[in-house]
Write a protein that holds these residues in place. Structure first.
Motif, short mmCIF file in Angstrom:
data_model
loop_
_atom_site.label_atom_id
_atom_site.label_comp_id
_atom_site.label_asym_id
_atom_site.label_seq_id
_atom_site.Cartn_x
_atom_site.Cartn_y
_atom_site.Cartn_z
N LYS A 142 122.18 41.39 74.65
CA LYS A 142 121.95 42.88 74.94
C LYS A 142 122.68 43.33 76.19
O LYS A 142 123.57 42.72 76.50
CB LYS A 142 120.98 41.53 76.95
CG LYS A 142 119.95 42.71 77.09
CD LYS A 142 119.73 41.51 78.75
CE LYS A 142 118.71 42.23 79.84
NZ LYS A 142 117.77 41.56 80.56
N GLY A 143 122.45 44.98 76.42
CA GLY A 143 123.24 45.63 76.89
C GLY A 143 124.32 46.40 75.58
O GLY A 143 124.84 47.18 76.52
N TYR A 144 124.24 46.16 73.98
CA TYR A 144 124.64 46.10 74.17
C TYR A 144 123.95 47.52 72.31
O TYR A 144 124.03 47.58 71.22
CB TYR A 144 125.41 45.70 72.68
CG TYR A 144 127.17 45.05 74.08
CD1 TYR A 144 128.16 46.01 73.17
CD2 TYR A 144 126.74 44.24 74.81
CE1 TYR A 144 128.90 45.80 73.55
CE2 TYR A 144 127.67 43.59 75.07
CZ TYR A 144 129.43 44.20 75.11
OH TYR A 144 130.16 43.96 75.53
N GLN A 145 123.01 48.31 72.61
CA GLN A 145 122.04 48.40 71.62
C GLN A 145 122.56 49.14 71.66
O GLN A 145 122.36 50.21 70.51
CB GLN A 145 120.54 48.54 72.91
CG GLN A 145 119.17 49.66 72.11
CD GLN A 145 119.03 48.95 71.10
OE1 GLN A 145 118.62 47.48 71.29
NE2 GLN A 145 118.79 48.99 69.62
N TRP A 146 123.19 50.08 72.49
CA TRP A 146 124.63 51.30 71.70
C TRP A 146 124.96 51.27 70.55
O TRP A 146 125.17 51.86 69.83
CB TRP A 146 124.95 51.36 72.91
CG TRP A 146 126.42 50.66 73.48
CD1 TRP A 146 125.87 50.05 74.15
CD2 TRP A 146 127.49 50.72 73.08
NE1 TRP A 146 127.02 49.20 74.62
CE2 TRP A 146 128.33 49.61 73.38
CE3 TRP A 146 127.88 51.84 71.86
CZ2 TRP A 146 129.49 49.58 72.99
CZ3 TRP A 146 129.62 50.65 71.59
CH2 TRP A 146 129.81 50.04 72.67
N MET A 147 125.69 49.84 70.64
CA MET A 147 126.72 49.47 69.30
C MET A 147 125.49 49.42 68.54
O MET A 147 125.63 49.60 67.27
CB MET A 147 127.20 48.71 69.99
CG MET A 147 127.93 47.93 68.58
SD MET A 147 128.49 46.44 70.18
CE MET A 147 129.67 45.86 67.59
#
Length: 281
Positions: A142-147
């Motif tokens: 969670k929080g690494y959707q950009w990656m």
């Protein structure tokens, strides 16, 4: 102010970090990201103060532009303050321009060094994402959707194809892809460098391992990052001890990294940056 690069935050934040670290001083304190709400002169004077007070030996910048670094240097010279000694910049096979073009120009003008981070591009260059997003990997969190979006994009698929070609180069050299991606300059030594976040805008030096070496002629990726004669240290971040041990073995790859291998890697990547001076010549 309790944030940013104000005099109050720098002095109080660094003092609090030293207490947590149980140290009298640190080697380098970094100003992480420029602060648009604080004049650069105030930041330069605050950094000079903590150095003069014996809380740090040097100071550096992190994620600053060449123009901002030059302004800090000019302010320091104008008011007899201490200028930054290095810039901490992201540098890996897919992120090259700042370290290979912009910072060398600053190095030749004012002697600024480069301490680079993320040699494996947040794990992308490790090869773990060759077949998608593994469970419990960073990109799955969670929080690494950009990656995740970056890896699954068209550009991400092109990068994975290039990594498969580089894997063949690494196998030929008898090393792993991460080792190849970390070192191409002869190392003089390895020493621990300490980096500790102070709230949101400062880093103080602690036990993150850094490769430190002399700036001799370049000979190739973790070996690739070290090849750049303008890079003074490569910071390695690892979540497990075995990852760190594997990456440190990049030193053993260095003697195998010839100019022909470097050229082969550049041809596979197809993203070597050129300065205006290169085009003029």
């Amino acid at each position: 102010m309790e944030r940013g690069l104000s005099r109050k935050h720098i002095i109080e934040g660094l003092r609090a970090s030293l207490e947590r670290l149980q140290l009298e001083y640190i080697d380098v304190v970094f100003a992480n990201r420029p602060d648009p709400n604080t004049p650069i002169e105030e930041t330069v004077r605050a950094m000079t103060h903590v150095i003069n007070q014996g809380m740090a030996m040097y100071w550096g910048t992190s994620r600053w532009t060449s123009m901002e670094i030059m302004e800090a240097y000019s302010v320091a010279r104008q008011f007899n303050q201490i200028p930054p000694i290095c810039e901490q910049a992201e540098y890996h096979m897919f992120q090259r321009e700042k370290v290979e073009v912009q910072l060398p120009e600053l190095f030749h003008k004012i002697g600024i060094g480069a301490m680079t981070w993320s040699p494996l591009a947040c794990g992308i260059i490790s090869g773990k994402y060759n077949n998608g997003i593994p469970p419990y990997s960073r990109a799955s969190l969670k929080g690494y959707q950009w990656m995740k979006d970056k890896i699954l994009s068209e550009e991400g698929h092109r990068q994975q194809a290039k990594l498969k070609e580089l894997q063949a180069v690494a196998e030929r050299l008898g090393c792993t892809l991460p080792q190849l991606a970390i070192g191409k300059i002869k190392l003089a030594q390895i020493q621990p460098v300490c980096l500790w976040p102070v709230k949101t805008s400062l880093f103080a030096s602690c036990w993150m391992v850094a490769f430190t070496f002399s700036s001799c002629a370049a000979e190739i990726p973790t070996a690739w990052c070290l090849r750049n004669e303008g890079v003074n240290a490569v910071l390695l971040g690892a979540s497990r001890a075995d990852q760190l041990k594997e990456n440190i073995k990049a030193i053993q790859v260095l003697p195998k990294l010839s100019l022909s291998i470097a050229s082969e890697v550049d041809n596979i990547l197809g993203n070597k940056p050129y300065s205006k001076k290169d085009f003029r010549s």
